[in-house]
Design a protein around this motif. Structure first.
Motif, mmCIF file in Angstrom:
data_model
loop_
_atom_site.group_PDB
_atom_site.id
_atom_site.type_symbol
_atom_site.label_atom_id
_atom_site.label_comp_id
_atom_site.label_asym_id
_atom_site.label_seq_id
_atom_site.Cartn_x
_atom_site.Cartn_y
_atom_site.Cartn_z
ATOM 1 N N TYR A 175 0.839 -1.204 0.000
ATOM 2 C CA TYR A 175 0.000 0.000 0.000
ATOM 3 C C TYR A 175 0.872 1.252 0.000
ATOM 4 O O TYR A 175 0.661 2.174 -0.796
ATOM 5 N N ASN A 176 1.853 1.297 0.893
ATOM 6 C CA ASN A 176 2.736 2.466 0.990
ATOM 7 C C ASN A 176 3.456 2.719 -0.331
ATOM 8 O O ASN A 176 3.599 3.864 -0.774
ATOM 9 N N SER A 177 3.905 1.636 -0.947
ATOM 10 C CA SER A 177 4.611 1.766 -2.223
ATOM 11 C C SER A 177 3.683 2.263 -3.323
ATOM 12 O O SER A 177 4.038 3.159 -4.100
ATOM 13 N N LEU A 178 2.471 1.706 -3.378
ATOM 14 C CA LEU A 178 1.520 2.062 -4.434
ATOM 15 C C LEU A 178 1.040 3.501 -4.302
ATOM 16 O O LEU A 178 1.016 4.259 -5.280
ATOM 17 N N ILE A 179 0.670 3.905 -3.094
ATOM 18 C CA ILE A 179 0.166 5.267 -2.890
ATOM 19 C C ILE A 179 1.278 6.284 -3.129
ATOM 20 O O ILE A 179 1.039 7.405 -3.597
ATOM 21 N N GLY A 180 2.523 5.868 -2.863
ATOM 22 C CA GLY A 180 3.649 6.773 -3.055
ATOM 23 C C GLY A 180 4.005 7.001 -4.512
ATOM 24 O O GLY A 180 4.620 8.016 -4.853
ATOM 25 N N ILE A 233 -6.171 -4.645 -1.630
ATOM 26 C CA ILE A 233 -5.256 -4.559 -0.482
ATOM 27 C C ILE A 233 -6.048 -4.501 0.823
ATOM 28 O O ILE A 233 -5.777 -5.245 1.772
ATOM 29 N N LEU A 234 -7.049 -3.623 0.869
ATOM 30 C CA LEU A 234 -7.835 -3.453 2.095
ATOM 31 C C LEU A 234 -8.599 -4.728 2.439
ATOM 32 O O LEU A 234 -8.666 -5.130 3.611
ATOM 33 N N ASN A 235 -9.159 -5.388 1.431
ATOM 34 C CA ASN A 235 -9.872 -6.646 1.654
ATOM 35 C C ASN A 235 -8.942 -7.725 2.193
ATOM 36 O O ASN A 235 -9.329 -8.512 3.071
ATOM 37 N N ASN A 236 -7.715 -7.785 1.682
ATOM 38 C CA ASN A 236 -6.763 -8.801 2.139
ATOM 39 C C ASN A 236 -6.326 -8.557 3.577
ATOM 40 O O ASN A 236 -6.204 -9.496 4.368
ATOM 41 N N ILE A 237 -6.084 -7.301 3.915
ATOM 42 C CA ILE A 237 -5.709 -6.968 5.302
ATOM 43 C C ILE A 237 -6.843 -7.336 6.256
ATOM 44 O O ILE A 237 -6.633 -7.989 7.280
ATOM 45 N N ALA A 238 -8.057 -6.911 5.909
ATOM 46 C CA ALA A 238 -9.210 -7.183 6.775
ATOM 47 C C ALA A 238 -9.519 -8.671 6.836
ATOM 48 O O ALA A 238 -9.860 -9.203 7.904
#
Length: 597
Positions: A175-180, A233-238
């Motif tokens: 996530y950090n890499s993608l948003i960056g 990403i959010l679905n996998n984390i949750a």
């Protein structure tokens, strides 16, 4: 002109000389690794607790754990300061990786210890925990045993830890890499600029409404292109978190965050209930501000826009003097502490390149010091940031005589002292305001903080709560996540907010933090709790400082409910406690509305 009375560059060499190449820090880290190894070996031989005299053996381990916690904190803080003062310091990046591994190992050792105390027979545990030897660490042990009840077997927990490192936590890194990497073309008149998400987000306070609106639209459109990736990403984390909760048989998705924050669900419900009850004044504020832009509802891209401009331009020297004066009016201890922080070089405020952007406070428990980091520019918001971080430092100072095991206070109270310091300064600034325009600017700054904590963070809490409930039944599409975000905004803002960022679930990093679930309500709690304490201080005057310091000192060794009852004689599961704090903000709204009308 910048003052020279106070140094603007902090002193780290008295901690570990030589920065990221420090030989003394290298030796320190090697010794710390040996101590963690020694603790692990001790626990491997520990065995079950079967007799009441085992309390002395337990006390020895607890002291050992507390000592290592303090040493790890010292190391983590030093590296944080190094990377902040120079973002190009590759040596500090290498050190961060080394310490991250040590942190993970230490967490595994703590879980091993939690398994040991859980396997102790209930009757034996009740007798052992009540012994005099364990009086100082009783609360921490009780919490750890409660946490241990949520764990699987030691072998299964080790397997989960391995999966988290290579899978679960990796989603956060992705996530950090993608948003960056996302670049956004934001129109500036006839031209456009390619900006990062953070740079685009910062345009929310731009003085030109057309640019604010253009940035808002451009951000939403850019995120829309990748929203399904972020939804994945959010679905996998949750999904991973829910599977772990299911395996551990946790009764509710809030079970873990409430234990971590030392809170009862009744307290959380009381807080949100009072916020719901007092929504009307804040919707009035939003509508009043919207009218200034010719709108009937507050447009999201206008919320952060400043009303006018503060004429209070303070040099760094003037800012420091003003903070010292304001803090001393609250209490001698706070004022003297702040002076010590400036005199001893604990503050990094110089405006230069290659520094990190965000302000913070780092705790150095072994030496009883803190370091405050920011980049100072001559505006009142910078003065508030400086006061905010000094509030954190004061909290650390209040706990410097506390045993290491009891210094780990929860996130729910971590922002209390900082918000309290901010509130002290804001009131002092308002008293000095000489014009209607100046008062409006400052009241707006205060009320934006209230709306963020009472409404925006409430929307985050509602979104995350509803998302996790639906995620139990399967994956959610980006479209459904946008709908949940809209529903949360509608409830939290009581219909007074227009054109919200429906994809704020993408650019809000808190949803993707894999180490702390529901990284939202503690902010509201800390802010609201600080307001309630501030209301109490207005009643009692300078005599309140003694109770305030004692409360901060005990913040890691008891539940928040017991903490407030002990030092204030108040029941925070009751709505009455919270109403005293929110009424201060309602007065701000009334004054704001009077000025704009």
């Amino acid at each position: 002109m910048t003052g020279t009375k106070y140094e603007q560059v902090w002193n780290l060499d008295n901690l570990f000389p030589g920065g990221s190449e420090s030989p003394s820090f290298d030796s320190y880290v090697k010794q710390l690794e040996l101590e963690i190894n020694g603790l692990e070996e001790k626990l491997n031989l520990f065995g079950n607790l079967i007799e009441i005299n085992e309390s002395l053996r337990l006390e020895s381990v607890i002291k050992n754990i507390g000592d290592i916690q303090e040493k790890l904190s010292q190391a983590n803080s030093f590296i944080t300061c190094l990377t902040a003062q120079n973002t190009k310091d590759q040596g500090a990046v290498v050190l961060r990786e080394v310490i991250s591994v040590m942190n993970a190992r230490f967490e595994s050792v703590i879980k091993k210890f939690q398994h040991i105390i859980l396997e102790t027979d209930e009757d034996n545990w009740t007798e052992i925990i009540e012994t005099k030897a364990l009086a100082e660490c009783r609360f921490v042990l009780i919490v750890w045993r409660e946490k241990a009840k949520m764990l699987l077997s030691e072998k299964e927990e080790m397997l989960i830890s391995d999966l988290m490192m290579d899978g679960y936590h990796a989603w956060r890194q992705f996530y950090n890499s993608l948003i960056g990497r996302i670049k956004i073309n934001v129109p500036f008149g006839e031209e456009s600029k390619e900006l990062s998400v953070g740079q685009t987000f910062n345009l929310r306070s731009h003085s030109n409404e057309d640019i604010r609106k253009a940035a808002h639209i451009a951000l939403e459109e850019a995120l829309q292109e990748k929203e399904e990736l972020f939804a994945q990403i959010l679905n996998n984390i949750a999904g991973f978190r829910l599977q772990v909760y299911k395996s551990r048989k946790l009764p509710h998705i809030l079970t873990e965050p409430l234990i971590e924050n030392h809170l009862k669900v009744q307290t959380l419900n009381a807080m949100w209930s009072v916020i719901d009850k007092y929504k009307k004044p804040f919707t009035n504020y939003l509508k009043g501000k919207a009218k200034m832009y010719g709108d009937t509802k507050m447009q999201s891209y206008n919320f952060w826009a400043p009303i006018g401009e503060s004429k209070q331009k303070l040099s760094y020297e003037e800012a420091v003097d003003f903070i010292l004066e304001s803090f001393s009016r609250f209490g001698n201890e706070l004022g003297d502490f702040a002076r010590q922080a400036f005199d001893k070089g604990w503050v990094e405020a110089e405006n230069r390149t290659n520094k990190s952007t965000a302000g913070f406070c780092a705790n150095f428990p072994l030496t009883g010091e803190s370091r405050v980091f920011m980049t100072y520019e001559e505006g009142i918001t910078n003065v508030l940031t400086l006061a905010h971080e000094l509030g954190h430092a004061f909290h650390n100072d209040a706990m410097k005589t506390v045993d290491g095991i009891n210094r780990q206070y929860p996130l729910s109270i971590a922002e209390t002292a900082s918000f309290f310091a901010e509130q002290t300064l804001l009131d002092a600034v308002l008293e000095k305001a000489e014009s209607k325009e100046e008062k409006l600017f400052l009241l707006d700054e205060k009320l934006k903080r209230s709306v963020m904590n009472f409404m925006n963070i409430h929307s985050r809490f509602l979104f995350e709560k509803n998302f996790y409930e639906e995620r139990k039944n399967g994956r959610l599409s980006a479209e459904r996540l946008n709908e949940l975000m809209q529903e949360a905004f509608d409830v939290a803002y009581d219909g007074s907010f227009d054109n919200p960022s429906l994809r704020s679930w993408i650019w809000t990093p808190h949803y993707y933090i894999t180490t702390s679930p529901f990284y939202n309500f503690p902010y509201t709690f800390g802010y609201f709790f600080a307001l309630s304490l501030y209301a109490k201080s207005k009643e009692k005057g300078k005599s309140f400082e003694k109770d305030y310091i004692a409360l901060l000192r005990d913040s890691g060794s008891m539940s928040i409910e017991d903490l407030v009852m002990k030092h204030l004689g108040e029941d925070i599961t009751s709505k009455d406690f919270w109403e005293n704090g929110i009424k201060l903000c309602v007065k701000d709204v009334e004054e704001f509305m009077s000025l704009v009308s």
